[in-house]
Design a protein around this motif. Structure first.
Motif, PDB file in Angstrom:
ATOM      1  N   ASN A  51     -24.696  18.652  37.984  1.00 22.13           N
ATOM      2  CA  ASN A  51     -25.071  18.669  36.576  1.00 22.13           C
ATOM      3  C   ASN A  51     -24.376  17.554  35.802  1.00 22.13           C
ATOM      4  O   ASN A  51     -23.479  16.887  36.299  1.00 22.13           O
ATOM      5  N   TYR A  52     -24.817  17.391  34.555  1.00 16.55           N
ATOM      6  CA  TYR A  52     -24.321  16.313  33.693  1.00 16.55           C
ATOM      7  C   TYR A  52     -23.697  16.906  32.434  1.00 16.55           C
ATOM      8  O   TYR A  52     -24.055  18.002  31.988  1.00 16.55           O
ATOM      9  N   ILE A  53     -22.783  16.161  31.855  1.00 15.73           N
ATOM     10  CA  ILE A  53     -22.127  16.603  30.627  1.00 15.73           C
ATOM     11  C   ILE A  53     -22.040  15.434  29.650  1.00 15.73           C
ATOM     12  O   ILE A  53     -21.801  14.288  30.052  1.00 15.73           O
ATOM     13  N   PHE A  54     -22.277  15.738  28.368  1.00 22.74           N
ATOM     14  CA  PHE A  54     -22.096  14.757  27.297  1.00 22.74           C
ATOM     15  C   PHE A  54     -21.147  15.353  26.261  1.00 22.74           C
ATOM     16  O   PHE A  54     -21.288  16.517  25.869  1.00 22.74           O
ATOM     17  N   CYS A  55     -20.180  14.560  25.846  1.00 21.59           N
ATOM     18  CA  CYS A  55     -19.173  14.981  24.881  1.00 21.59           C
ATOM     19  C   CYS A  55     -19.475  14.263  23.566  1.00 21.59           C
ATOM     20  O   CYS A  55     -19.411  13.029  23.509  1.00 21.59           O
ATOM     21  N   LEU A  56     -19.803  15.039  22.536  1.00 24.27           N
ATOM     22  CA  LEU A  56     -20.379  14.469  21.320  1.00 24.27           C
ATOM     23  C   LEU A  56     -19.614  14.913  20.078  1.00 24.27           C
ATOM     24  O   LEU A  56     -19.060  16.012  20.032  1.00 24.27           O
ATOM     25  N   ASP A  57     -19.620  14.057  19.052  1.00 24.36           N
ATOM     26  CA  ASP A  57     -19.003  14.390  17.769  1.00 24.36           C
ATOM     27  C   ASP A  57     -19.896  15.330  16.976  1.00 24.36           C
ATOM     28  O   ASP A  57     -21.119  15.125  16.887  1.00 24.36           O
ATOM     29  N   VAL A  58     -19.279  16.334  16.338  1.00 27.81           N
ATOM     30  CA  VAL A  58     -20.053  17.321  15.588  1.00 27.81           C
ATOM     31  C   VAL A  58     -20.551  16.778  14.252  1.00 27.81           C
ATOM     32  O   VAL A  58     -21.587  17.224  13.737  1.00 27.81           O
ATOM     33  N   ASP A  59     -19.837  15.811  13.674  1.00 30.73           N
ATOM     34  CA  ASP A  59     -20.227  15.288  12.363  1.00 30.73           C
ATOM     35  C   ASP A  59     -21.324  14.240  12.525  1.00 30.73           C
ATOM     36  O   ASP A  59     -21.258  13.148  11.964  1.00 30.73           O
ATOM     37  N   SER A  60     -22.319  14.585  13.311  1.00 29.99           N
ATOM     38  CA  SER A  60     -23.417  13.681  13.655  1.00 29.99           C
ATOM     39  C   SER A  60     -24.715  14.470  13.743  1.00 29.99           C
ATOM     40  O   SER A  60     -24.702  15.688  13.910  1.00 29.99           O
ATOM     41  N   GLU A  61     -25.819  13.747  13.662  1.00 34.65           N
ATOM     42  CA  GLU A  61     -27.140  14.378  13.742  1.00 34.65           C
ATOM     43  C   GLU A  61     -28.046  13.563  14.662  1.00 34.65           C
ATOM     44  O   GLU A  61     -27.904  12.347  14.783  1.00 34.65           O
ATOM     45  N   PHE A  62     -28.988  14.262  15.303  1.00 28.68           N
ATOM     46  CA  PHE A  62     -30.004  13.599  16.120  1.00 28.68           C
ATOM     47  C   PHE A  62     -31.216  13.259  15.257  1.00 28.68           C
ATOM     48  O   PHE A  62     -31.626  14.038  14.393  1.00 28.68           O
ATOM     49  N   HIS A  63     -31.785  12.082  15.530  1.00 31.76           N
ATOM     50  CA  HIS A  63     -32.965  11.637  14.786  1.00 31.76           C
ATOM     51  C   HIS A  63     -34.122  11.271  15.701  1.00 31.76           C
ATOM     52  O   HIS A  63     -35.261  11.171  15.247  1.00 31.76           O
ATOM     53  N   LEU A  68     -21.829  21.715  11.928  1.00 32.06           N
ATOM     54  CA  LEU A  68     -22.348  22.269  13.179  1.00 32.06           C
ATOM     55  C   LEU A  68     -23.813  22.681  13.090  1.00 32.06           C
ATOM     56  O   LEU A  68     -24.582  22.464  14.033  1.00 32.06           O
ATOM     57  N   LYS A  69     -24.220  23.271  11.987  1.00 30.69           N
ATOM     58  CA  LYS A  69     -25.595  23.772  11.870  1.00 30.69           C
ATOM     59  C   LYS A  69     -26.604  22.638  12.025  1.00 30.69           C
ATOM     60  O   LYS A  69     -27.572  22.747  12.794  1.00 30.69           O
ATOM     61  N   LYS A  70     -26.386  21.546  11.329  1.00 27.66           N
ATOM     62  CA  LYS A  70     -27.319  20.426  11.407  1.00 27.66           C
ATOM     63  C   LYS A  70     -27.283  19.792  12.791  1.00 27.66           C
ATOM     64  O   LYS A  70     -28.321  19.379  13.328  1.00 27.66           O
ATOM     65  N   PHE A  71     -26.103  19.723  13.385  1.00 28.98           N
ATOM     66  CA  PHE A  71     -25.986  19.191  14.745  1.00 28.98           C
ATOM     67  C   PHE A  71     -26.843  20.019  15.697  1.00 28.98           C
ATOM     68  O   PHE A  71     -27.623  19.469  16.487  1.00 28.98           O
ATOM     69  N   LEU A  72     -26.703  21.323  15.649  1.00 29.38           N
ATOM     70  CA  LEU A  72     -27.434  22.193  16.573  1.00 29.38           C
ATOM     71  C   LEU A  72     -28.934  22.168  16.308  1.00 29.38           C
ATOM     72  O   LEU A  72     -29.747  22.141  17.245  1.00 29.38           O
ATOM     73  N   GLU A  73     -29.329  22.183  15.048  1.00 26.87           N
ATOM     74  CA  GLU A  73     -30.759  22.174  14.710  1.00 26.87           C
ATOM     75  C   GLU A  73     -31.431  20.888  15.184  1.00 26.87           C
ATOM     76  O   GLU A  73     -32.536  20.926  15.740  1.00 26.87           O
ATOM     77  N   THR A  74     -30.779  19.766  14.961  1.00 31.59           N
ATOM     78  CA  THR A  74     -31.402  18.499  15.368  1.00 31.59           C
ATOM     79  C   THR A  74     -31.336  18.310  16.880  1.00 31.59           C
ATOM     80  O   THR A  74     -32.205  17.654  17.468  1.00 31.59           O
ATOM     81  N   ALA A  75     -30.312  18.895  17.540  1.00 34.25           N
ATOM     82  CA  ALA A  75     -30.256  18.846  19.007  1.00 34.25           C
ATOM     83  C   ALA A  75     -31.458  19.573  19.603  1.00 34.25           C
ATOM     84  O   ALA A  75     -32.013  19.136  20.622  1.00 34.25           O
ATOM     85  N   GLU A  76     -31.872  20.669  18.977  1.00 38.59           N
ATOM     86  CA  GLU A  76     -33.054  21.393  19.454  1.00 38.59           C
ATOM     87  C   GLU A  76     -34.307  20.525  19.384  1.00 38.59           C
ATOM     88  O   GLU A  76     -35.204  20.650  20.198  1.00 38.59           O
ATOM     89  N   GLN A  77     -34.347  19.645  18.448  1.00 37.52           N
ATOM     90  CA  GLN A  77     -35.535  18.812  18.247  1.00 37.52           C
ATOM     91  C   GLN A  77     -35.544  17.577  19.148  1.00 37.52           C
ATOM     92  O   GLN A  77     -36.625  17.090  19.509  1.00 37.52           O
ATOM     93  N   HIS A  78     -34.347  17.061  19.536  1.00 40.87           N
ATOM     94  CA  HIS A  78     -34.314  15.743  20.158  1.00 40.87           C
ATOM     95  C   HIS A  78     -33.474  15.624  21.432  1.00 40.87           C
ATOM     96  O   HIS A  78     -33.697  14.690  22.203  1.00 40.87           O
ATOM     97  N   PHE A  79     -32.513  16.511  21.672  1.00 40.31           N
ATOM     98  CA  PHE A  79     -31.573  16.333  22.767  1.00 40.31           C
ATOM     99  C   PHE A  79     -32.064  17.018  24.036  1.00 40.31           C
ATOM    100  O   PHE A  79     -32.099  18.235  24.120  1.00 40.31           O
ATOM    101  N   PHE A  80     -32.507  16.218  25.007  1.00 36.93           N
ATOM    102  CA  PHE A  80     -32.971  16.728  26.299  1.00 36.93           C
ATOM    103  C   PHE A  80     -33.968  17.876  26.134  1.00 36.93           C
ATOM    104  O   PHE A  80     -33.814  18.949  26.718  1.00 36.93           O
TER     105      PHE A  80
END
Length: 352
Positions: free
Chosen positions: A203-215, A128-140
């Motif tokens: 509004n919009y919703i995206f359902c995503l796997d936690v064992d993933s990272e944004f690049h 979860l930590k890496k998912f959230l950190e990389t989402a801050e950098q790249h997700f919307f």
């Protein structure tokens, strides 16, 4: 003095016009695009009515005045190595085919909120930590984003600094002894979340796997009514190799020779009302299967593929939007935006 013949003629004409209007109204009601289309109208009789979603979600796009960008062309595409539109005319999103400045300029003034759901149950909390950190950098980036974390370990949810307009909400869910049950319950929990907490259909919703990272960027280019992501393991394959549910007894069944693409269960989304209908339908079909002791080959992913075969996505995202870290990058993959990390399933899953 009243002319009886003239009055009679007027009354007869009015009566005829009234009958014609009524017939026209009834005819329109039978052909209106707002009707509740049943599967018997468009598919064989064995299709479930729950398969079909007749809602329409065309979005009016307004560009900012005086915004300057490179002139587009309809005779020379920026990508010739890939297909950029489906047979039903939905865009397939690849790097190089969209203008991020133009799209952000269109969508940011709409004051929309992007919701993301992620399930961090059991040992999956470690991702979860890496998912959230990389989402801050790249997700919307630059949009209002609300991330809902479903977990049985709320005390282990990491503290991640989030930008203004971005929030993290934690929802407690029970743990499970089978990873298949965790996977299967996601549709139910997404349905309930939308019904109880997310009333704004704009509004919009995206359902995503936690064992993933944004690049890389995942932004407004991905917005659409119903959005699917092509699976990185099968997007080059013939559909005879897709791991669809092939047992006719299951409500996730897709027969040989049927189907479009194989879509990921680990990334999908769209407008709230569209995803609500998807989640509600998949949950219904999954539970109906369970009553007959049937579990689809890939749980909710099988039911999602069945649903999206009938209800075509209005936008399809290329494998850039959910690559697999253990795979070498194919030449057409110019960027990896989101990917599943390499992991040892024996360590993180409660059962084989």
């Amino acid at each position: 003095m009243i002319n009886v013949k003239s009055l009679t003629a007027v009354l007869v004409s009015a009566l005829i016009l009234g009958v014609l209007y009524l017939c026209n109204s009834l005819s329109y009601s039978r052909t209106s695009p707002q009707q509740n289309i049943t599967p018997n109208n468009i598919t064989p009789k064995n299709r479930l009515s729950a398969d079909v979603n007749a809602m329409s979600n065309e979005v009016h796009l307004v560009a900012p005045d005086h915004l300057q960008y490179e002139q587009p062309s309809i005779v020379q595409g920026s990508r010739t190595d890939v297909v950029t539109v489906t047979p039903w005319m939905a865009p397939i999103v690849w790097e190089g085919i969209f203008n991020p400045v133009l799209l952000d300029g269109i969508y940011k003034p709409k004051n929309i909120t992007i919701i993301a759901t992620v399930f961090a149950v059991g040992n999956y909390i470690r991702f979860l930590k890496k998912f959230l950190e990389t989402a801050e950098q790249h997700f919307f980036v630059g949009f209002k984003v609300h991330i809902y974390v479903f977990t049985d370990r709320p005390n282990e949810v990491p503290q991640v600094t989030m930008a203004s307009g971005r929030q993290l909400m934690v929802r407690l869910v029970p743990s499970s002894k089978r990873w298949q049950e965790i996977s299967a319950r996601r549709m139910e929990l997404i349905q309930i979340l939308i019904e109880e907490q997310l009333p704004n259909n704009r509004n919009y919703i995206f359902c995503l796997d936690v064992d993933s990272e944004f690049h890389g960027r995942w932004g407004s280019e991905s917005l659409g009514g119903l959005v699917a992501v092509t699976h990185p393991g099968y997007y080059r394959d013939a559909r005879s190799n897709f791991p669809y549910e092939r047992r006719p007894s299951s409500r996730a069944y897709i027969a040989p020779g049927e189907g479009d693409f194989y879509y990921c269960g680990g990334a999908f989304g769209g407008l709230l009302q569209e995803v609500h209908q998807l989640a509600k339908t998949c949950r219904h079909n999954f539970e109906a299967d369970a009553k007959e002791d049937i579990e689809a080959a890939w749980q909710e992913e099988s039911h999602l593929n069945r649903y999206m075969w009938i209800n075509k996505p209005s936008k399809v995202l290329s494998p850039e939007y959910l690559w697999q870290d253990f795979k070498p990058r194919n030449p057409e993959i110019h960027i990896v935006r989101f990917s599943g990390v390499v992991k040892n399933y024996a360590e993180i899953r409660p059962n084989p």
